[in-house]
Write an enzyme that holds these catalytic residues in place. Structure first.
Site, short mmCIF file in Angstrom:
data_model
loop_
_atom_site.label_atom_id
_atom_site.label_comp_id
_atom_site.label_asym_id
_atom_site.label_seq_id
_atom_site.Cartn_x
_atom_site.Cartn_y
_atom_site.Cartn_z
N GLY A 129 -2.20 0.93 23.58
CA GLY A 129 -2.80 1.74 23.32
C GLY A 129 -2.47 3.37 22.93
N TYR A 168 1.04 -1.07 -0.02
CA TYR A 168 0.03 0.04 -0.50
C TYR A 168 0.67 1.33 0.09
CZ TYR A 168 -3.94 3.07 1.41
OH TYR A 168 -4.68 4.06 2.05
N PHE A 191 -14.28 -0.06 17.00
CA PHE A 191 -14.59 -0.30 18.10
C PHE A 191 -16.36 0.32 18.09
CE2 PHE A 191 -10.05 1.94 19.50
CZ PHE A 191 -9.85 0.75 19.64
P1 NAD Z 1 -12.60 1.49 0.22
O1 NAD Z 1 -11.77 0.31 0.05
O2 NAD Z 1 -14.45 2.12 1.16
O3 NAD Z 1 -12.82 2.77 -0.99
C1 NAD Z 1 -12.34 2.09 -2.26
C2 NAD Z 1 -13.10 1.53 -3.37
O4 NAD Z 1 -11.82 1.12 -4.90
C3 NAD Z 1 -13.78 0.84 -3.80
O5 NAD Z 1 -14.89 1.19 -3.45
C4 NAD Z 1 -13.34 -0.51 -4.15
O6 NAD Z 1 -14.24 -1.21 -4.75
C5 NAD Z 1 -12.69 0.68 -5.27
N1 NAD Z 1 -11.67 0.03 -5.78
C6 NAD Z 1 -10.33 -0.79 -5.42
N2 NAD Z 1 -9.33 -1.42 -6.41
C7 NAD Z 1 -9.85 -0.95 -7.42
C8 NAD Z 1 -9.90 -1.63 -8.75
N3 NAD Z 1 -8.43 -2.96 -8.85
N4 NAD Z 1 -10.83 -2.01 -9.41
C9 NAD Z 1 -11.71 -0.16 -9.84
N5 NAD Z 1 -11.60 -0.08 -8.29
C10 NAD Z 1 -11.26 -0.78 -7.23
O7 NAD Z 1 -11.70 2.71 0.89
P2 NAD Z 1 -11.93 4.71 1.31
O8 NAD Z 1 -11.33 4.98 2.23
O9 NAD Z 1 -12.88 5.44 0.82
O10 NAD Z 1 -10.66 5.20 0.22
C11 NAD Z 1 -10.39 5.63 -1.09
C12 NAD Z 1 -9.41 5.83 -0.98
O11 NAD Z 1 -8.62 6.98 -0.49
C13 NAD Z 1 -8.45 5.01 -0.94
O12 NAD Z 1 -7.15 5.13 -2.30
C14 NAD Z 1 -6.96 5.38 -0.34
O13 NAD Z 1 -5.93 4.80 -0.48
C15 NAD Z 1 -7.74 6.92 0.60
N6 NAD Z 1 -7.55 6.85 1.35
C16 NAD Z 1 -8.42 6.93 2.95
C17 NAD Z 1 -7.66 7.31 3.86
C18 NAD Z 1 -9.24 6.66 4.85
O14 NAD Z 1 -9.45 7.82 6.14
N7 NAD Z 1 -10.10 6.59 4.49
C19 NAD Z 1 -6.35 7.46 4.25
C20 NAD Z 1 -5.93 7.51 3.65
C21 NAD Z 1 -6.03 7.33 1.96
N1 UDP Z 2 -6.72 -0.73 15.85
C1 UDP Z 2 -7.04 -1.22 17.47
N2 UDP Z 2 -8.09 -2.27 17.22
C2 UDP Z 2 -8.39 -2.45 15.96
C3 UDP Z 2 -7.96 -1.79 14.60
C4 UDP Z 2 -6.96 -0.56 14.99
O1 UDP Z 2 -6.04 -0.63 17.90
O2 UDP Z 2 -9.28 -2.98 16.28
C5 UDP Z 2 -5.03 0.42 15.37
C6 UDP Z 2 -3.79 0.21 14.80
O3 UDP Z 2 -3.18 -0.88 16.09
C7 UDP Z 2 -3.24 1.36 15.02
C8 UDP Z 2 -4.65 2.39 14.79
O4 UDP Z 2 -5.75 1.72 15.09
O5 UDP Z 2 -2.66 2.19 15.37
C9 UDP Z 2 -5.41 2.95 13.27
O6 UDP Z 2 -5.41 1.92 12.71
P1 UDP Z 2 -6.52 1.86 11.44
O7 UDP Z 2 -5.91 0.99 10.79
O8 UDP Z 2 -7.80 2.43 11.51
O9 UDP Z 2 -5.48 2.97 10.24
P2 UDP Z 2 -3.86 3.01 10.24
O10 UDP Z 2 -3.31 2.17 10.58
O11 UDP Z 2 -3.76 3.05 8.58
O12 UDP Z 2 -3.93 4.29 10.34
#
Ligand code: NAD
Ligand code: UDP
Length: 308
Positions: free
Chosen positions: A205, A143, A189
């Site tokens: 935590g 990722y 959570f």
């Molecule tokens: P999500 O998993 O809900 O959405 C991702 C979408 O992309 C889904 O609808 C999935 O079906 C689609 N998808 C995955 N692989 C695909 C492919 N090969 N072809 C076509 N569609 C595909 O996640 P989200 O939280 O909505 O994230 C959206 C974007 O934002 C992602 O690129 C993610 O990396 C980025 N992002 C999200 C967060 C967050 O906290 N939500 C943080 C950082 C980055």
């Molecule tokens: N985490 C946790 N319990 C859970 C899921 C996640 O304590 O049930 C922790 C995880 O280890 C991380 C933080 O929460 O430290 C955020 O995790 P998340 O997967 O939401 O996002 P990311 O690690 O990608 O920021």
């Protein structure tokens, strides 16, 4: 405008479809439904300006559009680690296909990058100028490195082919339509608290994250796309920083749940701290988040009550 949103049936993508349709734009929503769902866009399927296309971004696609938002990529660790090779392909091939299309039709193209490009950061809070501390061979690398290569491709298409790019680095975002089983901390959570199950804290935590409510985040996206002062990368996130213990206590209080906190092993390469420096977003986009954590959690809990 006619706007293509890849990943438009996901958590963030479906809210973006809503927001841009409400502004009067036409939307092509492209998604392979890996982690997204038709439920998220069910209310839009009969909208005259909305079109859903089931397609994978690793295969080329062609649409006459004015803007492209590239959001397609599984975002939660269990989902992106399910098929890590596919995750890297999605980030890299998806970026190449969006950039190739943007070059051909002269569309402005947006990349949903991530705070994961900073890895386990040695600089705190993280400004965009920080190059990061990323393990290239770990479980999160598919990722993190996929998203880093996507940023590289965006800048090379911009320098070599004058493609009009915008890059956002998204910090942890939450809200209605998060996948209930995606393993992210906020959804885990809340679902655990509502079901009266144990709240699973990984490690002790004390690790921190900064949680941004979805509406705030999307306002930042649209502002970045509407201006010409910067192409990014720009951090968009909420600088409020919480430990996972504090988050658990907030969720327990707001759900009035009697769930107990239990500790589970910390996953490999789990970043110890994360908090955005949003100086650039304030300067160029006049943007800062408005929704406090307790308020955003209330909205998210109300959504999950209809799902669990
Ligand atoms: P999500 O998993 O809900 O959405 C991702 C979408 O992309 C889904 O609808 C999935 O079906 C689609 N998808 C995955 N692989 C695909 C492919 N090969 N072809 C076509 N569609 C595909 O996640 P989200 O939280 O909505 O994230 C959206 C974007 O934002 C992602 O690129 C993610 O990396 C980025 N992002 C999200 C967060 C967050 O906290 N939500 C943080 C950082 C980055
Ligand atoms: N985490 C946790 N319990 C859970 C899921 C996640 O304590 O049930 C922790 C995880 O280890 C991380 C933080 O929460 O430290 C955020 O995790 P998340 O997967 O939401 O996002 P990311 O690690 O990608 O920021």
């Amino acid at each position: 405008m006619r706007i293509l949103i890849t990943g438009g049936a996901g958590f963030l993508g479906s809210h973006l479809c809503d927001k841009l349709l409400a502004q009067g734009h036409e939307i092509v929503c492209l998604d392979n439904l890996f982690t997204g769902s038709k439920d998220n866009i069910a209310h839009l399927l009969n909208h005259p300006k909305f079109e859903f296309v089931r397609h994978d971004v690793i295969d080329p696609f062609k649409y006459e559009v004015d803007q492209i938002y590239n959001l397609a990529c599984p975002a939660s660790p269990p989902h992106y680690q399910y098929n890590p090779i596919k995750t890297t392909k999605t980030s890299v091939m998806g970026a190449i296909n969006c950039l190739g299309l943007a070059k051909r039709v002269k569309a402005r193209v947006f990349q949903a990058s991530t705070s994961e490009v900073y890895g386990d950061p040695a600089v705190h809070p993280q400004p965009e100028s920080y190059w990061g501390n990323v393990n290239p061979i770990g479980r999160r690398s598919c990722y993190d490195e996929g998203k880093r290569v996507a940023e590289t491709l965006f800048f090379d298409y911009h320098r070599e082919n004058k493609v009009d790019i915008r890059i956002v680095r998204i910090f942890n975002t939450y809200g209605p339509r998060m996948h209930p089983n995606d393993g992210r901390v906020v959804s885990n959570f809340i679902v655990q608290a509502l079901k009266g199950e144990n709240i699973t804290i990984y490690g002790d935590g004390t690790q921190t994250r900064s949680f941004c409510y979805v509406d705030d985040l999307l306002e930042g996206f649209v502002r970045l796309m509407a201006q010409t002062e910067t192409i990014g990368p720009v951090n968009i996130g909420n600088p409020g920083e919480f430990t996972m213990l504090e988050l658990a206590e907030n969720v327990l209080k707001l759900t009035k749940s009697k769930s107990k906190i239990v500790h589970k092993p910390l996953p490999a390469d789990d970043p110890k701290q994360r908090k955005p420096d949003i100086t650039l977003a304030k300067k160029y986009l006049k943007w800062e988040p408005k929704v406090p954590l307790a308020e955003g959690l209330k909205q998210t809990i109300a959504y999950f009550k209809t799902k669990v």
